[in-house]
Write an enzyme that holds these catalytic residues in place. Structure first.
Site, PDB file in Angstrom:
ATOM      1  N   CYS A  78      54.026  46.785   7.278  1.00  0.00           N
ATOM      2  CA  CYS A  78      53.454  46.628   5.944  1.00  0.00           C
ATOM      3  C   CYS A  78      54.482  46.042   4.963  1.00  0.00           C
ATOM      4  O   CYS A  78      55.548  46.639   4.745  1.00  0.00           O
ATOM      5  CB  CYS A  78      52.958  47.970   5.414  1.00  0.00           C
TER       6      CYS A  78
ATOM      7  N   ARG B 114      34.394  45.222   1.548  1.00  0.00           N
ATOM      8  CA  ARG B 114      35.066  45.439   2.831  1.00  0.00           C
ATOM      9  C   ARG B 114      34.165  46.229   3.787  1.00  0.00           C
ATOM     10  O   ARG B 114      33.033  46.540   3.473  1.00  0.00           O
ATOM     11  CB  ARG B 114      36.361  46.231   2.584  1.00  0.00           C
TER      12      ARG B 114
ATOM     13  N   CYS C 132      47.092  54.285   0.945  1.00  0.00           N
ATOM     14  CA  CYS C 132      46.150  53.890   1.999  1.00  0.00           C
ATOM     15  C   CYS C 132      45.680  55.063   2.857  1.00  0.00           C
ATOM     16  O   CYS C 132      44.680  54.965   3.551  1.00  0.00           O
ATOM     17  CB  CYS C 132      46.775  52.817   2.893  1.00  0.00           C
TER      18      CYS C 132
ATOM     19  N   LYS D 264      35.223  48.561  -2.191  1.00  0.00           N
ATOM     20  CA  LYS D 264      35.021  49.469  -1.066  1.00  0.00           C
ATOM     21  C   LYS D 264      33.748  50.302  -1.217  1.00  0.00           C
ATOM     22  O   LYS D 264      33.455  50.795  -2.308  1.00  0.00           O
ATOM     23  CB  LYS D 264      36.234  50.369  -0.921  1.00  0.00           C
TER      24      LYS D 264
ATOM     25  N   CYS E  48      53.905  54.109   0.183  1.00  0.00           N
ATOM     26  CA  CYS E  48      54.051  53.609  -1.196  1.00  0.00           C
ATOM     27  C   CYS E  48      52.885  54.145  -2.015  1.00  0.00           C
ATOM     28  O   CYS E  48      51.947  54.712  -1.453  1.00  0.00           O
ATOM     29  CB  CYS E  48      54.102  52.076  -1.220  1.00  0.00           C
TER      30      CYS E  48
ATOM     31  N   ARG F  65      42.597  42.512  11.025  1.00  0.00           N
ATOM     32  CA  ARG F  65      41.750  43.692  10.779  1.00  0.00           C
ATOM     33  C   ARG F  65      40.288  43.302  11.001  1.00  0.00           C
ATOM     34  O   ARG F  65      39.785  42.379  10.367  1.00  0.00           O
ATOM     35  CB  ARG F  65      41.933  44.192   9.352  1.00  0.00           C
TER      36      ARG F  65
ATOM     37  N   CYS G 207      49.600  56.423   6.623  1.00  0.00           N
ATOM     38  CA  CYS G 207      49.343  54.983   6.637  1.00  0.00           C
ATOM     39  C   CYS G 207      50.343  54.303   7.564  1.00  0.00           C
ATOM     40  O   CYS G 207      51.292  54.927   8.035  1.00  0.00           O
ATOM     41  CB  CYS G 207      49.458  54.420   5.229  1.00  0.00           C
TER      42      CYS G 207
ATOM     43  N   LYS H 220      39.483  43.701  -4.201  1.00  0.00           N
ATOM     44  CA  LYS H 220      38.815  44.361  -3.081  1.00  0.00           C
ATOM     45  C   LYS H 220      37.724  45.291  -3.597  1.00  0.00           C
ATOM     46  O   LYS H 220      37.812  45.813  -4.719  1.00  0.00           O
ATOM     47  CB  LYS H 220      39.822  45.135  -2.241  1.00  0.00           C
TER      48      LYS H 220
HETATM   49 FE1  SRM Z   1      45.528  49.711   2.241  1.00  0.00          FE
HETATM   50  C1  SRM Z   1      47.246  47.120   0.936  1.00  0.00           C
HETATM   51  C2  SRM Z   1      46.908  49.207   5.232  1.00  0.00           C
HETATM   52  C3  SRM Z   1      43.222  51.761   3.583  1.00  0.00           C
HETATM   53  C4  SRM Z   1      44.807  50.936  -0.890  1.00  0.00           C
HETATM   54  N1  SRM Z   1      46.814  48.355   2.965  1.00  0.00           N
HETATM   55  C5  SRM Z   1      47.381  47.311   2.281  1.00  0.00           C
HETATM   56  C6  SRM Z   1      48.133  46.360   3.228  1.00  0.00           C
HETATM   57  C7  SRM Z   1      47.187  45.304   3.672  1.00  0.00           C
HETATM   58  C8  SRM Z   1      49.460  45.798   2.676  1.00  0.00           C
HETATM   59  C9  SRM Z   1      49.428  44.452   1.999  1.00  0.00           C
HETATM   60  O1  SRM Z   1      48.608  44.226   1.094  1.00  0.00           O
HETATM   61  O2  SRM Z   1      50.272  43.653   2.356  1.00  0.00           O
HETATM   62  C10 SRM Z   1      48.456  47.371   4.372  1.00  0.00           C
HETATM   63  C11 SRM Z   1      48.678  46.772   5.752  1.00  0.00           C
HETATM   64  C12 SRM Z   1      49.645  47.604   6.538  1.00  0.00           C
HETATM   65  C13 SRM Z   1      49.755  47.242   7.947  1.00  0.00           C
HETATM   66  O3  SRM Z   1      50.850  46.803   8.373  1.00  0.00           O
HETATM   67  O4  SRM Z   1      48.800  47.410   8.700  1.00  0.00           O
HETATM   68  C14 SRM Z   1      47.316  48.360   4.211  1.00  0.00           C
HETATM   69  N2  SRM Z   1      45.073  50.262   4.077  1.00  0.00           N
HETATM   70  C15 SRM Z   1      45.823  50.030   5.182  1.00  0.00           C
HETATM   71  C16 SRM Z   1      45.335  50.820   6.375  1.00  0.00           C
HETATM   72  C17 SRM Z   1      45.502  50.113   7.711  1.00  0.00           C
HETATM   73  C18 SRM Z   1      46.062  52.167   6.374  1.00  0.00           C
HETATM   74  C19 SRM Z   1      45.909  52.991   7.613  1.00  0.00           C
HETATM   75  O5  SRM Z   1      46.933  53.495   8.038  1.00  0.00           O
HETATM   76  O6  SRM Z   1      44.810  53.159   8.144  1.00  0.00           O
HETATM   77  C20 SRM Z   1      43.882  51.059   5.929  1.00  0.00           C
HETATM   78  C21 SRM Z   1      42.961  49.957   6.354  1.00  0.00           C
HETATM   79  C22 SRM Z   1      41.576  50.224   5.915  1.00  0.00           C
HETATM   80  C23 SRM Z   1      40.571  49.235   6.406  1.00  0.00           C
HETATM   81  O7  SRM Z   1      40.249  49.297   7.587  1.00  0.00           O
HETATM   82  O8  SRM Z   1      40.084  48.455   5.605  1.00  0.00           O
HETATM   83  C24 SRM Z   1      44.037  51.028   4.411  1.00  0.00           C
HETATM   84  N3  SRM Z   1      44.185  51.036   1.479  1.00  0.00           N
HETATM   85  C25 SRM Z   1      43.405  51.875   2.221  1.00  0.00           C
HETATM   86  C26 SRM Z   1      42.855  52.897   1.387  1.00  0.00           C
HETATM   87  C27 SRM Z   1      41.998  54.042   1.842  1.00  0.00           C
HETATM   88  C28 SRM Z   1      40.529  53.747   1.742  1.00  0.00           C
HETATM   89  O9  SRM Z   1      40.134  52.659   1.346  1.00  0.00           O
HETATM   90  O10 SRM Z   1      39.743  54.638   2.066  1.00  0.00           O
HETATM   91  C29 SRM Z   1      43.315  52.664   0.103  1.00  0.00           C
HETATM   92  C30 SRM Z   1      43.051  53.553  -1.147  1.00  0.00           C
HETATM   93  C31 SRM Z   1      41.699  53.351  -1.702  1.00  0.00           C
HETATM   94  C32 SRM Z   1      41.675  52.216  -2.666  1.00  0.00           C
HETATM   95  O11 SRM Z   1      41.470  51.094  -2.224  1.00  0.00           O
HETATM   96  O12 SRM Z   1      41.887  52.447  -3.850  1.00  0.00           O
HETATM   97  C33 SRM Z   1      44.145  51.490   0.172  1.00  0.00           C
HETATM   98  N4  SRM Z   1      45.927  49.092   0.338  1.00  0.00           N
HETATM   99  C34 SRM Z   1      45.593  49.767  -0.804  1.00  0.00           C
HETATM  100  C35 SRM Z   1      46.163  49.089  -1.927  1.00  0.00           C
HETATM  101  C36 SRM Z   1      46.014  49.518  -3.415  1.00  0.00           C
HETATM  102  C37 SRM Z   1      44.794  48.964  -4.028  1.00  0.00           C
HETATM  103  C38 SRM Z   1      44.709  49.197  -5.502  1.00  0.00           C
HETATM  104  O13 SRM Z   1      43.609  49.279  -6.024  1.00  0.00           O
HETATM  105  O14 SRM Z   1      45.736  49.256  -6.170  1.00  0.00           O
HETATM  106  C39 SRM Z   1      46.869  47.983  -1.404  1.00  0.00           C
HETATM  107  C40 SRM Z   1      47.659  46.932  -2.211  1.00  0.00           C
HETATM  108  C41 SRM Z   1      46.790  45.936  -2.879  1.00  0.00           C
HETATM  109  O15 SRM Z   1      45.593  45.831  -2.652  1.00  0.00           O
HETATM  110  O16 SRM Z   1      47.372  45.206  -3.683  1.00  0.00           O
HETATM  111  C42 SRM Z   1      46.703  48.028   0.026  1.00  0.00           C
HETATM  112 FE1  SF4 Z   2      51.524  49.848   3.118  1.00  0.00          FE
HETATM  113 FE2  SF4 Z   2      51.626  51.337   0.948  1.00  0.00          FE
HETATM  114 FE3  SF4 Z   2      49.339  51.035   2.251  1.00  0.00          FE
HETATM  115 FE4  SF4 Z   2      51.212  52.479   3.342  1.00  0.00          FE
HETATM  116  S1  SF4 Z   2      50.197  52.962   1.390  1.00  0.00           S
HETATM  117  S2  SF4 Z   2      50.040  50.884   4.379  1.00  0.00           S
HETATM  118  S3  SF4 Z   2      53.033  51.454   2.663  1.00  0.00           S
HETATM  119  S4  SF4 Z   2      50.415  49.459   1.205  1.00  0.00           S
END
Ligand code: SRM
Ligand code: SF4
Length: 568
Positions: free
Chosen positions: A438, A142, A481, A213, A477, A73, A432, A211
């Site tokens: 993922c 980030r 995201c 944001k 899940c 990323r 997502c 993290k």
């Molecule tokens: Fe996310 C984890 C993909 C935006 C909340 N996210 C992940 C991981 C890295 C899975 C992992 O930890 O093993 C996913 C990788 C999937 C893959 O195969 O690519 C993943 N997140 C994404 C992306 C690619 C989704 C998309 O389809 O665009 C987004 C990448 C953003 C970026 O460029 O940085 C993405 N993730 C978000 C957002 C939206 C936002 O930030 O605006 C959220 C919700 C906002 C937030 O952070 O609260 C988000 N991702 C999470 C979480 C839950 C965090 C939490 O506080 O509980 C995880 C899991 C974790 O961190 O443990 C996670």
């Molecule tokens: Fe993976 Fe869950 Fe984020 Fe979708 S919402 S990319 S399943 S961590």
């Protein structure tokens, strides 16, 4: 009760020598994957170790190890990519990744499917374009979001300058990244400093608890979903100048289904800050989370929980004491008319941008649509600067009006629709990544949403609602995201083929949704919504959106309407 000690990841960070770990050593080994410790550290470098989940079981049966591969990323502040860099990403997708480029919900690119042996070459090529992957992931600030519209005026120029200053101040400074991926030479800085932290003055050796944001929105247009960030800035305009920002703290979407103490939360306004004070305020806020955030339980470690546990007044007091002065109260915020920036738009300098819808951010060629090839041809020929949006879309900017027909012709001949040809329910949707890459996905998302949207579109058409700007967001899940808890409709994966339905947010991202129904089978999602859409059509107030209607009526009443309007 005795206090819990720091989590294992805190220990890994502490012992990593400012994010070095033994990554350099493991890169030289002839293995397909990294150790658990290095996997954690690699996240800070923008790299996730994954495996192809589509073949996981079959390989296991054959006694093979998982098909390990890396997701990379990048960190692209404000989503701005030069045409040269775009062409490099496009090439890397084919050369080292799975043939696709993924625009994320936070304005950057991801590459999937990169093998360990190709990591270094890929990262090096990205860096040659002056784009880093350091800070793409990990417990640090980030990628910082900014409304991507390439309007050329003094106000935007000031905003872009603020973004640059924030990025400089909040980025990790460790030389480890350069050392591992670019130079191969050990640069000074791995040794513990004598006093203070001269390597990472803001972060220290253990970086942040979780993290972090950050996003910059422009008042009136919340295209970046500013309320879902740990730290949000809402820019106020006075004439053609930037007056300052309302600062928001404590947003986040992530939930964990078995933990009721985890929940989505919208950020709260806390102060008004002048443009020249942004960096000191940002650093102080990050430092509060660094010092007080929960380092023992990662599910409670986001800043939203710190604020809820200690209170917003405590947080503000702490911030003021670190700054040594009182803060001005936040300005009242007004929203309405969130813009996805798609279609042809004048930039204000005689040039135009064309915003294109990219289904779930996935840029690839398929039989029916050769999107990747079309974009490559346009970028190679007309050299537009690319701007990635937080809805996983892409803007081609700086185009001369004279090339409009040619650009459209290239898109048409490759089967790429213009935004006006896309039904609103598709245009305002996001999903997502989820399966197969993922590791946390419990259900499909990107691969499942086209079918759900087609079924919904059919229902909407039958009800005469096809023109409604309803935002559908699907996640594989509860981590959320695709920010499903602020859309009109959120589908949140709970187990393979089953989803929770959340209702009541809106395209402005100013309201949280409520859980309406649990564990609905994928193929029934559109069906379950049909009676609610019928109720909306019959009972809505003038101008009311579907999400606003759901919020006004309330979840309990919606459940009754499900039965009342069930008959077709
Ligand atoms: Fe996310 C984890 C993909 C935006 C909340 N996210 C992940 C991981 C890295 C899975 C992992 O930890 O093993 C996913 C990788 C999937 C893959 O195969 O690519 C993943 N997140 C994404 C992306 C690619 C989704 C998309 O389809 O665009 C987004 C990448 C953003 C970026 O460029 O940085 C993405 N993730 C978000 C957002 C939206 C936002 O930030 O605006 C959220 C919700 C906002 C937030 O952070 O609260 C988000 N991702 C999470 C979480 C839950 C965090 C939490 O506080 O509980 C995880 C899991 C974790 O961190 O443990 C996670
Ligand atoms: Fe993976 Fe869950 Fe984020 Fe979708 S919402 S990319 S399943 S961590």
């Amino acid at each position: 009760m005795a206090e819990k000690g720091p989590s294992k990841i805190e220990e890994i960070k502490l012992n990593s020598q400012y994010l070095r770990g033994t990554i350099a050593e493991e890169l030289k080994e002839d293995k397909t994957h990294f150790s658990e410790e290095n996997q954690q550290i690699l996240k800070f470098h923008g790299i996730y170790q994954q495996d192809d989940r589509d073949v996981r079981q079959a390989r296991k049966k054959e006694g093979l190890e998982p098909l390990y591969q890396m997701m990379i990323r990048a960190r692209i502040p404000g989503g701005v990519v030069t045409p040269e860099a775009y062409l490099v990403f496009d090439g890397l997708a084919d050369q080292y990744a799975n043939g696709s480029l993924r625009v994320t919900t936070r304005q950057t690119f991801q590459l999937h499917g990169v093998l360990k042996g190709n990591l270094k070459a890929t990262i090096r090529r990205i860096n040659e374009q002056l784009i880093t992957t350091l800070g793409g992931c990990g417990d640090q600030v980030r990628n910082i979001l900014l409304c991507p519209a390439p309007v050329k005026d003094a106000f935007r120029a000031e905003l872009e300058e603020v973004l640059r200053r924030l990025v400089d101040a909040l980025s990790a400074k460790t030389p480890a990244y350069h050392e591992i991926w670019l130079d191969g030479e050990k640069v000074a800085g791995g040794e513990p400093p004598e006093t203070g932290d001269t390597v990472e003055p803001l972060y220290g050796k253990t970086y942040l608890p979780r993290k972090f944001k950050t996003a910059i929105a422009i008042e009136g247009d919340n295209c970046v979903d500013v309320y879902t960030n740990d730290l949000g800035w809402v820019a106020h305009r006075e004439g053609d100048r930037l007056a300052g920002f309302t600062v928001l703290v404590g947003g986040g979407m992530g939930r964990s289904a078995p933990r009721p103490d985890t929940y989505p939360r919208l950020a709260d306004p806390i102060a008004f800050v002048e443009p020249d004070r942004v960096v000191e305020v940002a650093e102080a806020i990050v430092a509060i989370q660094r010092d007080y955030g929960d380092r023992s339980d990662r599910k409670q470690a986001r800043m939203k929980y710190l604020i809820d546990k200690r209170g917003l007044d405590w947080f503000k007091g702490e911030l003021e004491s670190r700054l040594g002065r009182k803060l001005s109260p936040p300005r009242p915020l007004q929203w309405g008319g969130t813009d996805d920036h798609l279609g042809w738009n004048a930039q204000g300098d005689g040039r135009y941008w064309l915003g294109l819808f990219i289904a779930n951010g996935r840029i690839r060629d398929s039989e029916s649509m050769r999107l990747k090839t079309a974009l490559r041809e346009i970028v190679a020929r007309f050299r537009p600067t690319i701007r990635l949006t937080t809805q996983q879309n892409l803007l081609l900017s700086d185009l001369d009006p004279s090339v409009r027909d040619e650009v459209e012709e290239i898109l048409k001949s490759h089967g790429v629709p213009l935004p006006g040809e896309i039904p609103p329910v598709v245009r305002y949707s996001m999903a997502c990544v989820a399966l197969p890459t993922c590791g946390l996905a419990v259900a499909e998302s990107e691969r499942a949403i086209p079918g759900v949207l087609a079924a919904l579109q059919k229902e909407l058409q039958e009800l005469g609602l096809a023109g409604e700007p309803i935002s559908v967001r699907m996640s594989g899940c509860p981590n959320g995201c695709s920010r499903p808890y602020v859309g009109d409709i959120g589908f949140v994966g709970r187990s393979l083929g089953k989803y929770d339905i959340w209702l009541g947010g809106d395209y402005d991202g100013t309201r949280l949704s409520r859980l309406f129904e649990e564990l609905v089978p994928l193929e029934e999602l559109a069906d379950r919504l049909r009676p609610l859409l019928a109720a909306f059509r019959a009972e809505r107030r003038p101008g009311e959106t579907f999400g606003a209607y759901c919020t006004r009526v309330g979840v309990e009443a919606l459940r009754q309407k499900r039965d009342q309007y069930a008959v077709r």
